[in-house]
Write an enzyme that holds these catalytic residues in place. Structure first.
Site, PDB file in Angstrom:
ATOM      1  N   GLY A 165       0.842  -1.203   0.000  1.00  0.00           N
ATOM      2  CA  GLY A 165       0.000   0.000   0.000  1.00  0.00           C
ATOM      3  C   GLY A 165       0.875   1.249   0.000  1.00  0.00           C
ATOM      4  O   GLY A 165       2.088   1.183  -0.247  1.00  0.00           O
ATOM      5  N   ALA A 207       1.974   3.061   2.450  1.00  0.00           N
ATOM      6  CA  ALA A 207       3.054   3.045   3.443  1.00  0.00           C
ATOM      7  C   ALA A 207       4.261   2.284   2.905  1.00  0.00           C
ATOM      8  O   ALA A 207       5.392   2.779   2.937  1.00  0.00           O
ATOM      9  CB  ALA A 207       2.548   2.427   4.749  1.00  0.00           C
ATOM     10  N   SER A 239      -6.093  -0.763   1.057  1.00  0.00           N
ATOM     11  CA  SER A 239      -7.000   0.346   1.411  1.00  0.00           C
ATOM     12  C   SER A 239      -6.556   1.602   0.681  1.00  0.00           C
ATOM     13  O   SER A 239      -7.379   2.474   0.389  1.00  0.00           O
ATOM     14  CB  SER A 239      -6.958   0.614   2.919  1.00  0.00           C
ATOM     15  OG  SER A 239      -7.528  -0.438   3.617  1.00  0.00           O
ATOM     16  N   GLY A 258     -11.208  10.843   0.104  1.00  0.00           N
ATOM     17  CA  GLY A 258     -11.128  12.262   0.453  1.00  0.00           C
ATOM     18  C   GLY A 258      -9.822  12.896   0.018  1.00  0.00           C
ATOM     19  O   GLY A 258      -9.808  13.822  -0.793  1.00  0.00           O
ATOM     20  N   GLY A 259      -8.717  12.397   0.534  1.00  0.00           N
ATOM     21  CA  GLY A 259      -7.430  12.950   0.151  1.00  0.00           C
ATOM     22  C   GLY A 259      -6.431  12.963   1.292  1.00  0.00           C
ATOM     23  O   GLY A 259      -6.498  12.138   2.199  1.00  0.00           O
ATOM     24  N   GLU A 289     -13.071  18.866   5.259  1.00  0.00           N
ATOM     25  CA  GLU A 289     -13.727  17.654   5.775  1.00  0.00           C
ATOM     26  C   GLU A 289     -14.117  17.852   7.228  1.00  0.00           C
ATOM     27  O   GLU A 289     -13.578  18.745   7.905  1.00  0.00           O
ATOM     28  CB  GLU A 289     -12.790  16.449   5.652  1.00  0.00           C
ATOM     29  CG  GLU A 289     -12.743  15.895   4.249  1.00  0.00           C
ATOM     30  CD  GLU A 289     -11.946  14.610   4.148  1.00  0.00           C
ATOM     31  OE1 GLU A 289     -11.146  14.317   5.059  1.00  0.00           O
ATOM     32  OE2 GLU A 289     -12.111  13.911   3.138  1.00  0.00           O
ATOM     33  N   HIS A 347     -13.994   0.934   9.561  1.00  0.00           N
ATOM     34  CA  HIS A 347     -13.339   1.710   8.499  1.00  0.00           C
ATOM     35  C   HIS A 347     -11.851   1.928   8.741  1.00  0.00           C
ATOM     36  O   HIS A 347     -11.050   1.876   7.817  1.00  0.00           O
ATOM     37  CB  HIS A 347     -14.061   3.054   8.418  1.00  0.00           C
ATOM     38  CG  HIS A 347     -13.526   3.999   7.389  1.00  0.00           C
ATOM     39  ND1 HIS A 347     -13.414   3.654   6.064  1.00  0.00           N
ATOM     40  CD2 HIS A 347     -13.093   5.284   7.490  1.00  0.00           C
ATOM     41  CE1 HIS A 347     -12.922   4.686   5.389  1.00  0.00           C
ATOM     42  NE2 HIS A 347     -12.705   5.680   6.229  1.00  0.00           N
ATOM     43  N   GLU A 376      -1.290   2.061   8.468  1.00  0.00           N
ATOM     44  CA  GLU A 376      -2.403   1.758   9.365  1.00  0.00           C
ATOM     45  C   GLU A 376      -2.089   0.624  10.340  1.00  0.00           C
ATOM     46  O   GLU A 376      -2.680   0.552  11.428  1.00  0.00           O
ATOM     47  CB  GLU A 376      -3.671   1.435   8.549  1.00  0.00           C
ATOM     48  CG  GLU A 376      -4.911   1.411   9.413  1.00  0.00           C
ATOM     49  CD  GLU A 376      -6.213   1.395   8.627  1.00  0.00           C
ATOM     50  OE1 GLU A 376      -6.232   1.882   7.469  1.00  0.00           O
ATOM     51  OE2 GLU A 376      -7.214   0.911   9.181  1.00  0.00           O
TER      52      GLU A 376
HETATM   53  C1  FAD Z   1     -12.749   3.384   1.505  1.00  0.00           C
HETATM   54  C2  FAD Z   1     -11.619   4.071   2.230  1.00  0.00           C
HETATM   55  C3  FAD Z   1     -11.440   5.437   2.081  1.00  0.00           C
HETATM   56  C4  FAD Z   1     -10.389   6.084   2.749  1.00  0.00           C
HETATM   57  N1  FAD Z   1     -10.168   7.408   2.527  1.00  0.00           N
HETATM   58  C5  FAD Z   1      -9.081   8.002   3.078  1.00  0.00           C
HETATM   59  C6  FAD Z   1      -8.740   9.347   2.764  1.00  0.00           C
HETATM   60  O1  FAD Z   1      -9.415   9.999   1.979  1.00  0.00           O
HETATM   61  N2  FAD Z   1      -7.642   9.890   3.361  1.00  0.00           N
HETATM   62  C7  FAD Z   1      -6.854   9.198   4.245  1.00  0.00           C
HETATM   63  O2  FAD Z   1      -5.876   9.743   4.758  1.00  0.00           O
HETATM   64  N3  FAD Z   1      -7.150   7.902   4.535  1.00  0.00           N
HETATM   65  C8  FAD Z   1      -8.215   7.294   3.969  1.00  0.00           C
HETATM   66  N4  FAD Z   1      -8.489   5.990   4.263  1.00  0.00           N
HETATM   67  C9  FAD Z   1      -7.549   5.249   5.103  1.00  0.00           C
HETATM   68  C10 FAD Z   1      -6.277   4.962   4.290  1.00  0.00           C
HETATM   69  O3  FAD Z   1      -6.645   4.631   2.975  1.00  0.00           O
HETATM   70  C11 FAD Z   1      -5.481   3.819   4.898  1.00  0.00           C
HETATM   71  O4  FAD Z   1      -5.294   4.023   6.266  1.00  0.00           O
HETATM   72  C12 FAD Z   1      -4.101   3.743   4.225  1.00  0.00           C
HETATM   73  O5  FAD Z   1      -4.250   3.644   2.833  1.00  0.00           O
HETATM   74  C13 FAD Z   1      -3.344   2.548   4.748  1.00  0.00           C
HETATM   75  O6  FAD Z   1      -2.203   2.360   3.943  1.00  0.00           O
HETATM   76  P1  FAD Z   1      -1.253   1.144   4.260  1.00  0.00           P
HETATM   77  O7  FAD Z   1      -0.173   1.154   3.251  1.00  0.00           O
HETATM   78  O8  FAD Z   1      -0.908   1.144   5.699  1.00  0.00           O
HETATM   79  O9  FAD Z   1      -2.208  -0.153   4.058  1.00  0.00           O
HETATM   80  P2  FAD Z   1      -2.863  -0.736   2.715  1.00  0.00           P
HETATM   81  O10 FAD Z   1      -2.969   0.277   1.669  1.00  0.00           O
HETATM   82  O11 FAD Z   1      -4.100  -1.455   3.111  1.00  0.00           O
HETATM   83  O12 FAD Z   1      -1.803  -1.815   2.231  1.00  0.00           O
HETATM   84  C14 FAD Z   1      -1.581  -2.979   3.002  1.00  0.00           C
HETATM   85  C15 FAD Z   1      -0.787  -3.951   2.181  1.00  0.00           C
HETATM   86  O13 FAD Z   1      -0.358  -5.053   2.998  1.00  0.00           O
HETATM   87  C16 FAD Z   1      -0.614  -6.280   2.317  1.00  0.00           C
HETATM   88  N5  FAD Z   1      -0.669  -7.343   3.331  1.00  0.00           N
HETATM   89  C17 FAD Z   1      -1.450  -7.445   4.424  1.00  0.00           C
HETATM   90  N6  FAD Z   1      -1.120  -8.560   5.128  1.00  0.00           N
HETATM   91  C18 FAD Z   1      -0.105  -9.151   4.454  1.00  0.00           C
HETATM   92  C19 FAD Z   1       0.680 -10.326   4.669  1.00  0.00           C
HETATM   93  N7  FAD Z   1       0.488 -11.133   5.732  1.00  0.00           N
HETATM   94  N8  FAD Z   1       1.651 -10.627   3.769  1.00  0.00           N
HETATM   95  C20 FAD Z   1       1.865  -9.827   2.676  1.00  0.00           C
HETATM   96  N9  FAD Z   1       1.151  -8.699   2.426  1.00  0.00           N
HETATM   97  C21 FAD Z   1       0.188  -8.374   3.313  1.00  0.00           C
HETATM   98  C22 FAD Z   1      -1.894  -5.979   1.555  1.00  0.00           C
HETATM   99  O14 FAD Z   1      -2.130  -6.900   0.545  1.00  0.00           O
HETATM  100  C23 FAD Z   1      -1.552  -4.585   1.032  1.00  0.00           C
HETATM  101  O15 FAD Z   1      -0.677  -4.689  -0.071  1.00  0.00           O
HETATM  102  C24 FAD Z   1      -9.535   5.341   3.612  1.00  0.00           C
HETATM  103  C25 FAD Z   1      -9.728   3.968   3.765  1.00  0.00           C
HETATM  104  C26 FAD Z   1     -10.751   3.330   3.077  1.00  0.00           C
HETATM  105  C27 FAD Z   1     -10.923   1.838   3.255  1.00  0.00           C
END
Ligand code: FAD
Length: 496
Positions: free
Chosen positions: A10, A12, A38, A44-45, A110, A324, A348
């Site tokens: 994702g 991060a 996610s 939103g942004g 927002e 969420h 997250e």
């Molecule tokens: C519908 C929606 C709308 C949102 N809108 C906003 C917004 O407008 N602004 C904002 O700031 N935040 C928003 N959020 C929250 C934000 O999108 C997330 O908190 C953020 O994208 C998290 O990023 P991440 O990289 O931590 O996780 P993610 O983007 O979820 O990526 C996680 C990754 O880990 C992988 N993974 C998980 N477990 C394993 C494993 N055991 N082995 C290998 N890979 C694994 C997954 O496949 C994925 O590739 C929203 C969330 C949702 C669901």
């Protein structure tokens, strides 16, 4: 030894990988797109104090207010102050933000933000636009090795800390180990533990379980943000119907056309009001027929409705509250480091103390990029001699593990009924008893148990944690909770 290993594709994980470039790094991910993150779904942004009437201090204060006394103020200051630089960095990586005709960012407003400060890309498709740019950039960066269709299963330790990871890959779930001294978990949300959620169904907190099994402390697990309005179309995940629609005049009504809450109340109040209607067997709808410019400003929402056979210019939109965002996660310091040597967390899956008891909207993408950059700074200094990437095939039972769909459904039903929007000692104890019986066969149950036990231990209502039996906020409890695993048993607030 291999390069540092990032788990998760994702925002991060990918922003960290790009920040480390040209230093070699491995990304292990189930996927970087195809609806499995996610990040792609964000609407939103990204919040940052770049508007002419804004200041970092205002953004920080709004974040602290939303967090209901549980934010770490130094972390809030640090992350909000990086906002403007994050927008510039993302633009350098190829993200095209929506701009006004004079060239300045077209900033959105927002709920609970005192100023216009939400930078977005392609209207309400910000996440998809950001991730398209990030994935293209990652694929064009030779120092980043991506191992896709792969799932982390275990982190192995020796006397000095992290020494390797075990992951499964491909259709036949072949097992591999990869030696490394640095693992960064960016595995995203845990909200798929609940029956109705906006996150991909694989985002059930696997990373939290793996971290806890490796000895990491988890923080503030009881704080889960429920969004008041997802499109109740029976899909999993359910598409988000942004509160921006209510900001533009859409109304919440039940099947009798009765209004039951003020549309612009904070997220948690609106979510509980809708939940109460549903508990009393009412149907709840959003009436967005007054909004004329849906295609221009809300293309994603319009598309979701049309795909479900609804035309929001003529039909009422059925909505319900859904899990969420998980404020809690793997406890880290301001550099993303956990209490386990060599183990970091970001995005997250981590809990830095930015969000406290409730997340201010659009602060999570910001946090992911800021913390990714800080972890990259630390790793760049530490791991200059690592570079080799050579997973070794191995033969273990772990990759043969598949949780039954019945167990997953049971855990999600228990979490929704007893560890959801409204909680009580009786319900939480019921969930804990049932989840404990399932924990030998269900990893979902193991994560759910950690959340339920943290929720039982917090005897007050604060932010997103609402206890029917302790309805007041208790100033004495304005401290984070911690969870660890000891021989598989969940321990809440262990002695330090
Ligand atoms: C519908 C929606 C709308 C949102 N809108 C906003 C917004 O407008 N602004 C904002 O700031 N935040 C928003 N959020 C929250 C934000 O999108 C997330 O908190 C953020 O994208 C998290 O990023 P991440 O990289 O931590 O996780 P993610 O983007 O979820 O990526 C996680 C990754 O880990 C992988 N993974 C998980 N477990 C394993 C494993 N055991 N082995 C290998 N890979 C694994 C997954 O496949 C994925 O590739 C929203 C969330 C949702 C669901």
């Amino acid at each position: 030894m291999s390069a540092p290993v990032i788990v998760g594709g994702g925002l991060a994980g990918l922003s960290l990988a790009l920040s480390l470039s040209p230093h070699p790094v491995v990304v292990i991910a189930r996927a970087m797109s195809s609806g499995k993150t996610s990040s792609e779904l964000a609407q939103g942004g990204i919040a940052s104090a770049v508007g002419p009437d804004d200041a970092v201090a205002f953004h920080a204060q709004d974040t602290l207010d939303a967090g209901a006394g549980l934010c770490d103020p130094a972390t809030v200051r640090m992350i909000t102050s990086e906002g403007p630089a994050v927008i510039e960095q993302l633009a350098r990586w190829g993200v095209v933000f929506d701009r006004m005709s004079q060239g300045g960012l077209n900033l959105g407003l927002e709920g609970a933000h005192g100023r216009r400060r939400i930078a977005h890309a392609n209207g309400d498709s910000t996440g998809a636009s950001v991730m398209t740019a990030m994935v293209a950039r990652v694929r064009a960066t030779p120092s980043i090795t991506v191992i896709e269709d792969a799932e982390l299963q275990e982190i192995h330790m020796d006397d000095t800390g992290v020494c390797s990871v075990l992951f499964c890959q491909g259709r036949d779930d072949k097992a591999y180990t990869l030696s490394t001294r640095h693992v960064i978990l960016t595995t995203g949300s845990s909200c798929a533990l609940w029956r109705h959620a906006t996150v991909p169904s694989l985002s059930w907190g696997h990373g939290l379980l793996i971290a806890a099994q490796a000895g990491a402390r988890l923080r503030d697990l009881e704080f889960v943000q429920f969004h008041p309005t997802a499109l109740d179309n029976g899909l999993d995940p359910m598409p988000l119907i942004s509160e921006a629609l209510r900001g533009e005049g859409a109304r919440l009504i039940n099947e009798k056309g009765e209004s039951f809450v003020s549309e612009l109340d904070p997220r948690d109040i609106v979510a509980r009001a809708i939940w109460a209607q549903i508990q009393n067997e009412h149907a709840v709808y959003l009436d967005a027929r007054v909004i004329s410019d849906l295609p221009a400003h809300f293309p994603t929402i319009l598309d979701s409705c049309l795909k479900s056979g609804l035309n929001p210019r003529e039909d009422l939109i059925p909505v319900r509250p859904v899990a969420h965002y998980h404020m809690g996660g793997i406890a880290t310091d301001a550099h993303g480091q956990t209490n386990v040597s060599g183990l970091f967390a970001c995005g997250e899956a981590a809990c830095t103390g930015l969000h406290g008891a409730n997340r201010l909207a659009s602060n999570s993408l910001l946090e992911a990029v800021v913390m990714g950059g800080r972890i990259a700074d630390t790793l760049r200094d530490r791991s200059l001699h690592e570079g080799h990437v050579d997973p070794t095939p191995c033969d273990v039972d772990t990759c043969a593990y598949h949780e039954s769909a019945e167990d997953v459904a049971r855990v999600r039903a228990l979490m929704t009924a007893h560890v959801g929007l409204r909680r009580s000692q009786t319900g939480l104890e019921q969930a804990i008893e049932s989840l404990s019986l399932m924990k030998e066969t269900s990893r979902h149950a193991q994560v759910g148990l950690m959340v339920a036990k943290a929720a039982l231990a917090r005897r007050e209502s604060r932010g997103a944690h609402d206890r029917l039996d302790y309805p007041e906020l208790d100033p004495q409890q304005a401290i984070s909770s911690f969870v660890t695993l000891h021989a598989g048993d969940v321990v809440v607030n262990p002695e330090k």
